[in-house]
Design an enzyme around this catalytic site. Sequence first.
Site, PDB file in Angstrom:
ATOM      1  N   GLU A 149       2.084   1.666  -3.404  1.00 36.91           N
ATOM      2  CA  GLU A 149       0.976   2.135  -4.248  1.00 36.91           C
ATOM      3  C   GLU A 149       0.755   3.638  -4.062  1.00 36.91           C
ATOM      4  O   GLU A 149       0.542   4.378  -5.029  1.00 36.91           O
ATOM      5  CB  GLU A 149      -0.300   1.363  -3.887  1.00 36.91           C
ATOM      6  CG  GLU A 149      -1.513   1.734  -4.744  1.00 36.91           C
ATOM      7  CD  GLU A 149      -2.763   1.000  -4.300  1.00 36.91           C
ATOM      8  OE1 GLU A 149      -3.770   1.087  -5.020  1.00 36.91           O
ATOM      9  OE2 GLU A 149      -2.746   0.352  -3.221  1.00 36.91           O
ATOM     10  N   LYS A 156     -15.308  -9.716   8.653  1.00 35.29           N
ATOM     11  CA  LYS A 156     -14.279 -10.555   8.045  1.00 35.29           C
ATOM     12  C   LYS A 156     -14.859 -11.872   7.528  1.00 35.29           C
ATOM     13  O   LYS A 156     -14.309 -12.482   6.606  1.00 35.29           O
ATOM     14  CB  LYS A 156     -13.160 -10.840   9.055  1.00 35.29           C
ATOM     15  CG  LYS A 156     -12.263  -9.647   9.371  1.00 35.29           C
ATOM     16  CD  LYS A 156     -11.364  -9.314   8.201  1.00 35.29           C
ATOM     17  CE  LYS A 156     -10.439  -8.149   8.509  1.00 35.29           C
ATOM     18  NZ  LYS A 156      -9.649  -7.762   7.324  1.00 35.29           N
ATOM     19  N   GLU A 195       0.828  -1.208   0.000  1.00 36.40           N
ATOM     20  CA  GLU A 195       0.000   0.000   0.000  1.00 36.40           C
ATOM     21  C   GLU A 195       0.863   1.259   0.000  1.00 36.40           C
ATOM     22  O   GLU A 195       0.535   2.245  -0.667  1.00 36.40           O
ATOM     23  CB  GLU A 195      -0.923  -0.015   1.221  1.00 36.40           C
ATOM     24  CG  GLU A 195      -2.044   1.007   1.154  1.00 36.40           C
ATOM     25  CD  GLU A 195      -3.033   0.799   2.285  1.00 36.40           C
ATOM     26  OE1 GLU A 195      -4.158   0.336   2.011  1.00 36.40           O
ATOM     27  OE2 GLU A 195      -2.684   1.088   3.453  1.00 36.40           O
ATOM     28  N   CYS A 209      -8.282  -1.955   4.342  1.00 37.19           N
ATOM     29  CA  CYS A 209      -8.100  -3.063   5.291  1.00 37.19           C
ATOM     30  C   CYS A 209      -9.391  -3.493   5.964  1.00 37.19           C
ATOM     31  O   CYS A 209      -9.499  -4.623   6.422  1.00 37.19           O
ATOM     32  CB  CYS A 209      -7.109  -2.654   6.389  1.00 37.19           C
ATOM     33  SG  CYS A 209      -5.447  -2.337   5.783  1.00 37.19           S
ATOM     34  N   CYS A 212     -10.185  -1.666  14.989  1.00 31.77           N
ATOM     35  CA  CYS A 212     -10.404  -3.089  15.264  1.00 31.77           C
ATOM     36  C   CYS A 212     -10.520  -3.395  16.748  1.00 31.77           C
ATOM     37  O   CYS A 212     -11.133  -4.396  17.135  1.00 31.77           O
ATOM     38  CB  CYS A 212      -9.278  -3.924  14.660  1.00 31.77           C
ATOM     39  SG  CYS A 212      -9.114  -3.723  12.876  1.00 31.77           S
ATOM     40  N   GLU A 215     -13.883 -12.756  -5.076  1.00 29.11           N
ATOM     41  CA  GLU A 215     -12.589 -12.235  -5.535  1.00 29.11           C
ATOM     42  C   GLU A 215     -11.415 -12.845  -4.777  1.00 29.11           C
ATOM     43  O   GLU A 215     -10.264 -12.746  -5.212  1.00 29.11           O
ATOM     44  CB  GLU A 215     -12.525 -10.704  -5.358  1.00 29.11           C
ATOM     45  CG  GLU A 215     -13.665  -9.928  -5.980  1.00 29.11           C
ATOM     46  CD  GLU A 215     -14.777  -9.625  -5.001  1.00 29.11           C
ATOM     47  OE1 GLU A 215     -15.453  -8.600  -5.172  1.00 29.11           O
ATOM     48  OE2 GLU A 215     -14.974 -10.430  -4.053  1.00 29.11           O
ATOM     49  N   GLU A 229     -16.018 -11.013   4.151  1.00 30.50           N
ATOM     50  CA  GLU A 229     -14.862 -10.775   3.291  1.00 30.50           C
ATOM     51  C   GLU A 229     -14.248 -12.087   2.824  1.00 30.50           C
ATOM     52  O   GLU A 229     -13.906 -12.241   1.641  1.00 30.50           O
ATOM     53  CB  GLU A 229     -13.811  -9.958   4.047  1.00 30.50           C
ATOM     54  CG  GLU A 229     -12.564  -9.673   3.213  1.00 30.50           C
ATOM     55  CD  GLU A 229     -11.465  -8.980   4.011  1.00 30.50           C
ATOM     56  OE1 GLU A 229     -10.878  -8.026   3.475  1.00 30.50           O
ATOM     57  OE2 GLU A 229     -11.206  -9.391   5.162  1.00 30.50           O
ATOM     58  N   SER A 266      -7.398   1.779  -2.215  1.00 30.74           N
ATOM     59  CA  SER A 266      -6.215   0.967  -2.475  1.00 30.74           C
ATOM     60  C   SER A 266      -6.674  -0.370  -3.035  1.00 30.74           C
ATOM     61  O   SER A 266      -7.694  -0.928  -2.621  1.00 30.74           O
ATOM     62  CB  SER A 266      -5.431   0.749  -1.185  1.00 30.74           C
ATOM     63  OG  SER A 266      -4.464  -0.265  -1.354  1.00 30.74           O
TER      64      SER A 266
END
Length: 574
Positions: free
Chosen positions: A283, A359, A280, A300, A504, A367, A362, A320
């Site tokens: 990037e 999560k 990142e 994230c 988190c 993907e 996710e 990102s």
Amino acid sequence: MSLVTLTIDGQEVRVPPGTTILAAAKEAGVKIPTLCYLEEINVIGACRLCLVQVEGARTLVASCVAQVSEGMVVHTNTPEVRRARAINMELILSNHPQDCLTCTRSTNCELQQLAAELGVREVRFAGALPPYEPDESSLSLVRDPKKCVLCRRCVAVCDRVQGVNAIDVQERGFATVVAPAFLAPLGDVACVNCGQCSLVCPTAAIREKDQTAEVWAALSDPQKHVVVQTAPAVRVSIGEMFGLPPGSIVTGKLVAALRRLGFDRVFDTDFTADLTIMEEGSEFIHRLQNGGTLPLITSCSPGWIKFIEHFYPGLLPHLSTCKSPQQMFGALAKTYYAQKAGIDPANIFVVSIMPCTAKKFEAARPEMMASGFADVDVVLTTRELGRMLKQAGIDFAALPEEDYDEPLGISTGAAVIFGATGGVMEAALRTAYELVTGSTLLSLDFTEVRGLRGIKEASVNIDGSVINVAVAHGLGNARVLLDSVVRGEKQYHFIEIMCCPGGCIGGGGQPISSDPEIRAKRLEAIYRADRELPLRKSHENPAVRALYEEFLGQPLGHKSHHLLHTSYTARERF
């Protein structure tokens, strides 16, 4: 400001005008029971458990909504007050399932605790259970209307804290239910799976979708090589489930506990947090130097990702392309680690221990199959792991300190602070500064992006260029920040957004606590863990360096792009 003087249970109390009786009683050290109340978030007087007697009033009043007045005389413990509270509790229990012994919230249920405190030992009224079945359509959460007490705390958090409005009160009378509009399944609406509703639910009406049985099955399968990764925030919260003080850093005990459960390898998500910074950060530098889309926004937090997909799809080019550390780990476990260990990736089963319910969603995204297999097979919340450890009879507090397995267990302090709001930004700045300037930072602590303010801003001089950054946590704050960007009122280069309040550490899968200072205690522990590690910059992680030399090649390279980066999709709101 002139203060209001009143008397509560014989004590004279002086408080500012506009203070509620409930707050004034707290100042006087008098505890009044509440169920629906959440300070500054849900103040509606729905449960009627906070009733008090006010001299001169015709009826008992709800102390959470009634304001003080000069000379007011309040009684909180009269026979009439105790009787009314107990009857109201009986009425709530009359249409609540009597399955406390098998409920996931048993011994940590506010309704159960309040019933005991109010002396309710029988329920004399026979009510009917709500005519709704549990909604298991979400990949992350289960909504069980039969356990709902209609306190509306979940509704208030979803609206006023997260700004998502996925659920609200539907229907009327005995058919009243908290649900998405038109009673749609939760998995079919713009819920972001953050689980903040489950943290404030006083019962188990909204809870994480339990996947512990899948993990027990994998651990018992001799054909499976089961590896586990632990998120940064788990090490400062899991101890709470075993009576340790909030903010206890229990990293070594956590590793030992997971080995006792039978995991073949215990790794650290912090390893791929360091890797995320390399990708990142590279990037960001590439976009900054080559006219790419700015501001770059971190990727994230999966709840935040689903939020932008639903509510700000026009800003998706700003995200990102990096996967989250969880997903990067899974991709590497089934490629790099499988290759080094000589194990068929088809036999590797990856379990994540996360502070996050989103999560789970996710990990199931289509993907996330860069290796040809699902990056991550099962995600457990901190709460689910705690239940597994108790089921296994593991005395967590008595465990020795053990180290993570290598190579995916080596990490830095920059990775640990991913667990706190502002941590990703700070970790990225530590690395970006040194990669661009070639100079060593005199101080690694970017305190401007720390703390629990909803939105934080800072400007950092990197080699003569002033970089404007912003940090937001909680999706309500993210809305404010993004709207200012869309309107052109703010110009930033880099933005960090975390879905959950506090980041988190306040994730929807964390231990449920009544401690109002819980996030601050976990936050302090995160930064203490950072200070105590010998390496505090992601680009100095020797295992990450070896990963690039042996396998990936370079940040943003072809293999990195294939395994560690992804794209996101615009979603409908309705």
